[in-house]
Every structure is written in C-alpha cells, then in structure tokens.
Scaffold this motif. Sequence first.
Motif, PDB file in Angstrom:
ATOM      1  N   UNK A  32       1.123  -1.072  -0.392  1.00 14.64           N
ATOM      2  CA  UNK A  32       0.089   0.205  -0.110  1.00 14.64           C
ATOM      3  C   UNK A  32       1.208   1.196  -0.168  1.00 14.64           C
ATOM      4  N   UNK A  33       1.972   1.653   0.559  1.00 11.78           N
ATOM      5  CA  UNK A  33       2.329   2.459   1.010  1.00 11.78           C
ATOM      6  C   UNK A  33       2.944   3.069  -0.311  1.00 11.78           C
ATOM      7  N   UNK A  34       3.404   1.779  -1.320  1.00 10.21           N
ATOM      8  CA  UNK A  34       3.934   1.587  -2.415  1.00 10.21           C
ATOM      9  C   UNK A  34       3.416   2.138  -3.952  1.00 10.21           C
ATOM     10  N   UNK A  35       1.788   1.969  -3.461  1.00  9.30           N
ATOM     11  CA  UNK A  35       0.746   1.016  -4.598  1.00  9.30           C
ATOM     12  C   UNK A  35       1.604   1.276  -5.585  1.00  9.30           C
ATOM     13  N   UNK A  36       1.941  -0.006  -4.827  1.00  3.93           N
ATOM     14  CA  UNK A  36       2.718  -1.563  -6.442  1.00  3.93           C
ATOM     15  C   UNK A  36       2.165  -2.708  -5.925  1.00  3.93           C
ATOM     16  N   UNK A  37       2.358  -3.104  -6.840  1.00  3.21           N
ATOM     17  CA  UNK A  37       1.139  -4.861  -7.038  1.00  3.21           C
ATOM     18  C   UNK A  37       1.931  -5.770  -8.211  1.00  3.21           C
ATOM     19  N   UNK A  38       2.329  -4.775  -9.040  1.00  4.51           N
ATOM     20  CA  UNK A  38       2.914  -5.555 -10.015  1.00  4.51           C
ATOM     21  C   UNK A  38       3.584  -6.323  -9.597  1.00  4.51           C
ATOM     22  N   UNK A  39       4.870  -6.257  -9.492  1.00  3.90           N
ATOM     23  CA  UNK A  39       6.247  -6.949  -8.811  1.00  3.90           C
ATOM     24  C   UNK A  39       5.775  -7.940  -7.745  1.00  3.90           C
ATOM     25  N   UNK A  40       4.582  -7.821  -6.890  1.00  4.57           N
ATOM     26  CA  UNK A  40       4.925  -9.105  -5.811  1.00  4.57           C
ATOM     27  C   UNK A  40       3.238 -10.561  -7.062  1.00  4.57           C
ATOM     28  N   UNK A  42       8.578 -17.164   3.063  1.00  2.00           N
ATOM     29  CA  UNK A  42      10.095 -16.761   2.652  1.00  2.00           C
ATOM     30  C   UNK A  42      11.012 -16.333   1.801  1.00  2.00           C
ATOM     31  N   UNK A  43       9.609 -15.431   0.598  1.00  2.28           N
ATOM     32  CA  UNK A  43      10.617 -14.752  -0.237  1.00  2.28           C
ATOM     33  C   UNK A  43      10.353 -13.124   0.246  1.00  2.28           C
ATOM     34  N   UNK A  44      10.968 -12.393  -0.694  1.00  7.82           N
ATOM     35  CA  UNK A  44      10.756 -10.846  -0.509  1.00  7.82           C
ATOM     36  C   UNK A  44       9.432 -10.058   0.106  1.00  7.82           C
ATOM     37  N   UNK A  45       8.258 -10.708  -1.105  1.00  6.46           N
ATOM     38  CA  UNK A  45       7.179 -10.262  -0.934  1.00  6.46           C
ATOM     39  C   UNK A  45       6.342 -10.342   0.321  1.00  6.46           C
ATOM     40  N   UNK A  46       6.897 -11.539   1.325  1.00 13.29           N
ATOM     41  CA  UNK A  46       6.341 -11.027   2.894  1.00 13.29           C
ATOM     42  C   UNK A  46       7.151 -10.424   3.166  1.00 13.29           C
ATOM     43  N   UNK A  47       8.313  -9.917   3.451  1.00 19.02           N
ATOM     44  CA  UNK A  47       9.336  -9.703   3.993  1.00 19.02           C
ATOM     45  C   UNK A  47       8.549  -7.647   3.807  1.00 19.02           C
ATOM     46  N   UNK A  48       8.554  -7.139   2.126  1.00 16.36           N
ATOM     47  CA  UNK A  48       7.651  -6.403   2.282  1.00 16.36           C
ATOM     48  C   UNK A  48       6.551  -6.018   2.975  1.00 16.36           C
ATOM     49  N   UNK A  49       5.655  -6.826   2.431  1.00 12.14           N
ATOM     50  CA  UNK A  49       4.492  -6.461   3.054  1.00 12.14           C
ATOM     51  C   UNK A  49       4.279  -6.129   4.385  1.00 12.14           C
ATOM     52  N   UNK A  50       5.242  -7.501   5.167  1.00 19.59           N
ATOM     53  CA  UNK A  50       5.570  -6.998   6.816  1.00 19.59           C
ATOM     54  C   UNK A  50       5.896  -5.934   7.646  1.00 19.59           C
TER      55      UNK A  50
END
Length: 452
Positions: free
Chosen positions: A239-247, A281-289
Amino acid sequence: RSFAIRLPTPPQMDNRGNYIVSLGNLCRWLGREAESLGVEIFPGFAAAEVLYDDAGAVVGVATGAKGIGRDGKPTANFQPGVELRGRYTFFAEGCRGSLGETLIERFGLRTESDPQTYGIGLKELWEVEPAKHRPGLVVHTVGWPLDAQTYGGSFLYHLENNQVAVGFVVGLDYRNPYLSPFDEFQRFKTHPAIRPTFAGARRVAYGARALNEGGVQSIPKLVFPGGALIGCSAGFLNVPKIKGSHTAMKSGMLAAEAAWGAIREGKRATALAAYPVALRRSWVWDELRLARNVRPAFRFGLWGGIAYSALDTYLLRGRAPWTFRHHPDHAQLEPAQNFRPIAYPKPDGKVSFDKLSSVFLSGTNHEENQPCHLVLKDPAIALSVNLARYDGPESRYCPAGVYEYVEAGGSRRLQINAPNCVHCKTCDIKDPTQNIVWKTPEGGGGPNYPNM
Ligand SMILES: Cc1cc2nc3c(=O)[nH]c(=O)nc-3n(C[C@H](O)[C@H](O)[C@H](O)COP(=O)(O)OP(=O)(O)OC[C@H]3O[C@@H](n4cnc5c(N)ncnc54)[C@H](O)[C@@H]3O)c2cc1C
Ligand code: SF4
C-alpha cells in the motif's frame, strides 16, 4: 486548496531506478511472449464458474455462455460456455475477484486473517504540452481535497511521448456517504500546484479499479485442493508504494514452481502447501510485513497517520511488536444524517469532467442484450436502506454513473446502467449491506485501456 508543502520522500515512494510504463501495454507484450512459448491465451472469455470434482477439489473453470438475452433466454448468437480443466488452477482475477471470493468463502480461507480492505483508484492519461513534460518525473500527494479523516492521495507519472498518467486513490473505509471519489479526483486536478500541468493538454483515457489495502494481515490462506490464489486475488499490493505488479508476478512464479513440483511427483488436485511456504520465505512477505502498519495508522487521521508512518518507517523500521487490525469497508459507512451533502464544483471541461464523458474515454463496451451483471440480492433494500439511511451512496461511489435514483410515477427507483460499468468492483465492496453482487458479464465486455 491554495498551497502545497513538499514533504521528504518516504523510502517506499522513492522511485529512482524504476521505469514508468503502461501496465496494459506490458501485459500485451508479455502475452505475446507467453504465446510464443506455447501458452494458450483465451481473451474474450470470462471464467464464470469454478469446477469441482466429487471430492470437492477444484479441477478448472467454465467460461460463461455467450448470447444469453436480457430475459435470461438464449438468443440467435447463443454459444455455450466451455470447460477448461487442469491439474491445478490458479486464480489471478485481480482485486476482489469474483471466483476468488467464492473460493475464499467455500474453503474458509479467511478464518485466520483480517478482512480485506480496499481503495478505489481513478486514473486518467493525458497528452500534455511538451514544455510541461518531464519524462521520469513522479509526484505523489496526500491531503486536499480529502478531509483529514479520509485516507487517500494522488500520483502523477510522466511517461513517454508527452503523456502524463494522473490518478487518485480514496480508501474505501470512508464514513461520509456523500463522498464521491470521482469528484474528489476531478477537484484534485484544479489545485494550483497541479492544474498547470494540464492546461492546454488533452485527456485521452480514463479508468477506475479497486485495489487491496489490507496488506499482510489480510492475506487469506492461499491454497485449497486443486488451486491457489495469486496476485491481487490474494491481496499482495504494497500500500505505501501503491504497487502490486511485482508481488503479483512473484506470487505467480512461486505458485507455478510449487505446482511443477507436485506434478513431477504425480500429484493432482492437492493443496500446494509448498507455495505459501515459499511465499513466506520470499521478499514479498518481508516487504509486506514491514509495511503492514502504515495504511491502518491513517485511522488516526491524516496527520496522525503521517506521524505514525514516519515513526514506523524511520525508527521502528516496520518491526513494531504490534499489528494494527482491519475492519470491513462496507461497515464503516455512517448514516447520511450525520453529514451534510458535499457541494462539488461543476466540471470545467478543461481539467475536470463529468462521469459520462469519462466513461466514454474508458472504451467500455458491453453486449446490451444480456442479463444485468450487477445483481441486487434483495431489490427492496435499495430504497429501504441505501436511499433511506445513506441517501443512495452507490450513485456517488460508482465512478461510472451506473447507479441512478430516478423519479418514476411519483416515487423513486434505482436504475442500473450496467453497460457503463468499468469493472472497478467498488459497489461489490462498499455497498453497506453487501446487497450488490458483481457477476462476470458476458466475456469480452468491459473497459478497454490502451496505454493505461
Ligand atoms: C489506480 C491504480 C494504480 C496502480 N499503480 C501501480 C503502479 O504504479 N505499480 C504497480 O506495480 N502496481 C500498481 N497498481 C496495482 C497493480 O495494478 C496490481 O497490483 C496488479 O495489476 C495486480 O496484478 P494481477 O495480475 O494480480 O491482477 P490484475 O492486473 O487486476 O489482472 C487481473 C486480470 O484478470 C481479468 N479477470 C478478472 N476476473 C476474471 C474472470 N473471472 N475471467 C477472466 N478474466 C478475469 C481482469 O480483467 C484482469 O485483466 C495500481 C493499481 C491501481 C488500481
Ligand atoms: S457498477 Fe460497480 S463495478 Fe461497475 S463501475 Fe460502478 S462501482 Fe465499479
């Protein structure tokens, strides 16, 4: 209204090194690449139904029939739907997917997560004067014209060819039923810091779409026998990035790897447990957490939200030992009697416009002779609750003017102009009693977003 203050750029919004592209054009290119690798793509056919085997596992989808008339009877153009079956089926319908929601309910995928929360994003593409075009420039704003209790903000992206994409997001947990996200967006463009970019420019496209705002605490269980939720169907938007295509892409890749592993082991229609494990385990979870508390902090208002976000980002670095919870957006609307109607300025036809001319620019097209895809579970609730208690909020939150309360024979009734629908899903989300159900219309219908 009359001035703007430049704030330090939060790290999530630092876009240096990124490319500004049209996601629609990127997807068209990716589609061609996939086809050249042997992938079959069926544009023009909506998946209308999930197929299950006798044990209740998902075994594919069925496309909707074409050529069903408004009266529900087959017309001369009738074509039955087709079944697409597979050992594993991934659902990638984007935010608030129709089939995804039925799967979440059927398999109880949300029992351990918060409700999903949403925003509505409105976007226009403009061709601006060359002197005002600064390729690569990204501008984000918060604040005006929204009041301090309503979450939202804007973006301006300067693309190639003198094009500027301007957009506005409004959190759908807003309380005032008189608020119109579309009109807030139009008003935003009249701000003295924004208007000059669009003076002498030409608006070429318009669109709207809901986006997930729940973050990591709203991600449901991702797998069920025979399939998985990927991308914004699951809710991976940062949400802070308003980006979701990468995830979205990464989640699809991880799910595909899990399915490939299962297929190699000779499995079929099992729950792909390896996918959620890999995702965590991926960067997706880290980024969102790390970003999880930023959006819900705006329940403290604009300034409270900004202050908390700064604390969370710079001091706590997303590692606070608490997680803010979410509530469903439709339950946040308050009765109209608590508010005064908002007097939005009339569109000037230069930088601000009305809904109908905007829908025209969305390229929206539906077969007129088909059953209405916006279904009221109980038609009486439109008048007895929506109009009586909330003064007809769907006529304001719908960015395409689909819902209109019209006078008929001395009383009012809700008219649904379904062909105008731009498939944003806001009505399905924000209707206060969840009485509106967005169903998949006949395949091929909907907005057409070149260069968006
Ligand atoms: C205004 C706005 C601005 C954004 N800006 C950015 C940004 O700058 N950067 C970024 O990374 N992300 C951005 N996002 C978020 C980004 O668009 C999404 O995170 C991303 O597109 C999610 O990809 P997806 O494939 O999961 O879903 P989508 O891109 O939504 O794709 C789903 C597709 O499935 C189709 N579909 C849905 N249901 C069915 C069905 N039943 N049958 C057949 N087809 C179906 C839809 O028509 C759609 O084409 C923005 C979103 C909005 C609304
Ligand atoms: S009818 Fe619903 S989904 Fe369609 S444009 Fe209006 S709010 Fe969006």
